[in-house]
Design a protein around this motif. Structure first.
Motif, short mmCIF file in Angstrom:
data_model
loop_
_atom_site.label_atom_id
_atom_site.label_comp_id
_atom_site.label_asym_id
_atom_site.label_seq_id
_atom_site.Cartn_x
_atom_site.Cartn_y
_atom_site.Cartn_z
N PRO A 275 38.25 -102.18 22.92
CA PRO A 275 37.79 -103.40 23.58
C PRO A 275 38.47 -103.62 24.93
O PRO A 275 39.63 -103.24 25.12
N TRP A 276 37.73 -104.27 25.84
CA TRP A 276 38.21 -104.52 27.20
C TRP A 276 38.16 -106.01 27.51
O TRP A 276 37.18 -106.69 27.20
N ILE A 277 39.21 -106.49 28.14
CA ILE A 277 39.32 -107.87 28.59
C ILE A 277 39.41 -107.88 30.11
O ILE A 277 40.14 -107.08 30.69
N ALA A 278 38.68 -108.78 30.75
CA ALA A 278 38.82 -109.01 32.19
C ALA A 278 39.42 -110.39 32.41
O ALA A 278 38.98 -111.36 31.78
N GLN A 290 30.32 -106.84 38.59
CA GLN A 290 29.71 -105.83 37.73
C GLN A 290 30.66 -105.38 36.62
O GLN A 290 30.23 -105.11 35.50
N VAL A 291 31.94 -105.29 36.94
CA VAL A 291 32.93 -104.88 35.94
C VAL A 291 32.94 -105.84 34.76
O VAL A 291 33.08 -105.43 33.60
N LEU A 292 32.76 -107.13 35.04
CA LEU A 292 32.79 -108.13 33.96
C LEU A 292 31.70 -107.86 32.93
O LEU A 292 31.89 -108.16 31.73
N LEU A 293 30.58 -107.30 33.37
CA LEU A 293 29.46 -107.03 32.47
C LEU A 293 29.75 -105.89 31.52
O LEU A 293 29.02 -105.68 30.56
N ALA A 294 30.83 -105.14 31.78
CA ALA A 294 31.23 -104.04 30.90
C ALA A 294 32.35 -104.45 29.95
O ALA A 294 32.81 -103.62 29.16
N CYS A 295 32.78 -105.70 30.01
CA CYS A 295 33.93 -106.15 29.22
C CYS A 295 33.50 -106.95 28.00
O CYS A 295 32.43 -107.58 27.98
N ASP A 296 34.36 -106.97 26.99
CA ASP A 296 34.08 -107.67 25.73
C ASP A 296 34.54 -109.12 25.77
O ASP A 296 34.02 -109.96 25.03
N LEU A 297 35.50 -109.42 26.61
CA LEU A 297 36.02 -110.78 26.74
C LEU A 297 36.34 -111.01 28.20
O LEU A 297 37.05 -110.21 28.82
N ALA A 378 38.31 -104.70 12.77
CA ALA A 378 36.84 -104.62 12.77
C ALA A 378 36.22 -104.73 14.16
O ALA A 378 35.01 -104.55 14.31
N VAL A 379 37.03 -105.00 15.18
CA VAL A 379 36.48 -105.23 16.51
C VAL A 379 35.77 -103.99 17.06
O VAL A 379 34.66 -104.08 17.58
N VAL A 380 36.39 -102.83 16.94
CA VAL A 380 35.80 -101.62 17.54
C VAL A 380 34.45 -101.30 16.93
O VAL A 380 33.48 -100.99 17.64
N ALA A 381 34.36 -101.38 15.60
CA ALA A 381 33.08 -101.09 14.94
C ALA A 381 32.00 -102.08 15.36
O ALA A 381 30.85 -101.70 15.61
N ASN A 382 32.37 -103.35 15.47
CA ASN A 382 31.38 -104.35 15.83
C ASN A 382 30.97 -104.28 17.29
O ASN A 382 29.79 -104.49 17.62
N ARG A 383 31.91 -104.00 18.18
CA ARG A 383 31.52 -103.85 19.58
C ARG A 383 30.62 -102.63 19.75
O ARG A 383 29.69 -102.63 20.56
N HIS A 384 30.88 -101.58 18.95
CA HIS A 384 30.04 -100.38 18.99
C HIS A 384 28.60 -100.74 18.61
O HIS A 384 27.64 -100.32 19.28
N MET A 385 28.43 -101.53 17.57
CA MET A 385 27.10 -101.91 17.13
C MET A 385 26.44 -102.89 18.10
O MET A 385 25.23 -102.83 18.34
N LEU A 386 27.22 -103.80 18.67
CA LEU A 386 26.67 -104.71 19.68
C LEU A 386 26.15 -103.93 20.89
O LEU A 386 25.05 -104.18 21.39
#
Length: 428
Positions: A275-278, A290-297, A378-386
């Motif tokens: 996961p990535w935070i900006a 544009q970078v913000l659109l690639a982040c999870d938070l 569980a974050v990585v699995a859920n971000r993968h599915m999102l």
């Protein structure tokens, strides 16, 4: 079995030779008369039409031929191989060398011909996914630096500082002289840092933030990013493959899709994802937004703003057109991209893009809280599915294929050259 690709058609080679003869006899692009510009534009268009027809038919066998003895070629390597094995299909080394070091206004625009080739490759359901997977692999530079980073937890480059602390990779943009405006060096440094954060098993979550500026207007303040370095674009130092396409298919896509690498869980997932935070201080302009659109938070200071001034700059804002509407809806995305609307972090519409707004002095604490939340197993699995639901690889491939040509055309638009020339003439 797909037929082998023949050499470029004779009529296409003839058209290409005619363009070269005109270039050799006419003045440079900025000094040509209207009649001369029309003459060479017609010649280039004729050659490009034939090259496009050839690639519409033979893109797959050409790609197979170029990559048959390799595990895959990155963008620049692929173009070099095409120039060597299929003369006339893409500009040769001598064409690119002649343009290198020239101002944007003085270039011939050979990158448009590279865009034609890359659009054809990326549009292919066979070649496109293979090329994009190749671009998800770690760079040689990152692999060379990995042992030292694993030992020290620190990477310092001209553009970024990467530090591992308590399971969090803190990636700080450090171009203090230009408000973190991106050039090719920063794209290379960013991809290296993203690779290292993803390769390091000691990193669970990554934070991206701008450093403290020395720029006179913002001295002593943190700034996220001013977007593309327009002075570098004016000087001819922003390339289609080394910046614009590498950025989108390299570090930004790695933040979303992960790093394609052999690892312990390769049997169930081809990539390593985190996961990535900006954390946005002051502003995130253009490529910064544009970078913000690639982040999870996304966290932002209450006095920060976001904007994607594509209309002012004249170029296509990367994959911003592809991703922004998913967050904001079509009306706001058009207001931002076509109308240049600025979104302040504290206004209601910005909540489509920003998860939490805090006072500037509270942003450090918000980052710590966010990192702790995203370290949940569980974050990585859920971000993968999102991400699988929100950005299917095939949709991204189709978008980036068209982007390869449209952005190349925009680089040489008269309006772009005029606008970046005015910007380059400003004083700090």
């Amino acid at each position: 079995m797909t037929a082998a690709a023949p050499p470029l058609w004779p009529e296409a080679r003839e058209a290409d030779t005619h363009v070269d003869k005109l270039v050799a006899t006419l003045p440079g692009p900025a000094r040509r008369t209207e009649e001369q510009r029309a003459e060479i534009a017609a010649a280039k268009n004729a050659a490009r039409a034939l090259r496009t027809s050839y690639l519409d038919r033979y893109a797959d066998p050409v790609y197979r031929r170029l990559t048959e003895d390799t595990g895959g070629l990155r963008l620049g390597e692929l173009l070099d191989a095409a120039a060597a094995r299929f003369p006339g299909l893409v500009p040769g080394a001598e064409h690119m060398a002649a343009d290198r070091g020239r101002r944007q206004a003085d270039k011939e625009g050979w990158e448009i011909d590279q865009g034609i080739f890359l659009r054809a490759v990326l549009r292919s359901p066979y070649a496109g996914p293979h090329l994009l997977d190749t671009m998800l692999r770690p760079t040689d530079r990152a692999l060379d630096l990995l042992p030292e980073f694993l030992r020290t937890g620190v990477l310092r480059t001209r553009s970024v500082l990467l530090e591992r602390r308590d399971g969090t990779a803190h990636l700080t943009l450090c171009r203090d002289d230009c408000l973190n405006a991106e050039d090719e060096q920063q794209v290379d440094d960013m991809e290296t840092a993203v690779d290292l954060a993803l390769l390091d098993p000691g990193v669970q979550v990554a934070v991206l933030r701008g450093g403290t500026m020395s720029h006179p207007r913002y001295q002593g303040k943190r700034v996220f990013s001013a977007g593309i370095n327009l002075k570098a674009l004016h000087a001819g130092d922003i390339s289609l493959t080394g910046f614009l396409l590498r950025r989108e298919t390299g570090y930004l896509r790695k933040m979303i899709a992960g790093l394609f690498v052999d690892h312990d869980g390769s049997w169930h997932s081809r990539t390593v994802e985190k996961p990535w935070i900006a954390a946005v201080d002051t502003f995130a302009i253009g490529g910064g937004m544009q970078v913000l659109l690639a982040c999870d938070l996304v966290l932002a200071a209450s006095d920060a703003y976001l904007t994607l001034p594509a209309a002012r700059e004249g170029i296509v804002p990367g994959a911003g057109n592809f991703r922004l509407g998913r967050y904001t809806g079509p009306r706001i995305s058009r207001q931002v991209i076509l109308g240049g609307r600025r979104l302040w972090a504290a206004e209601p519409d910005a909540r489509h893009l920003v998860d939490e707004v805090v006072e500037p002095e509270d942003l450090d604490a918000a980052v710590e809280r966010g990192a702790a939340r995203l370290k949940s197993p569980a974050v990585v699995a859920n971000r993968h599915m999102l991400n699988a639901a929100e950005e299917p690889p095939e949709e991204f491939r189709r978008y980036i294929a068209e982007f390869a040509l449209q952005q190349a055309l925009r680089l040489y638009g008269e309006d772009v050259i005029t606008k970046v020339g005015r910007f380059a003439g400003r004083t700090a």
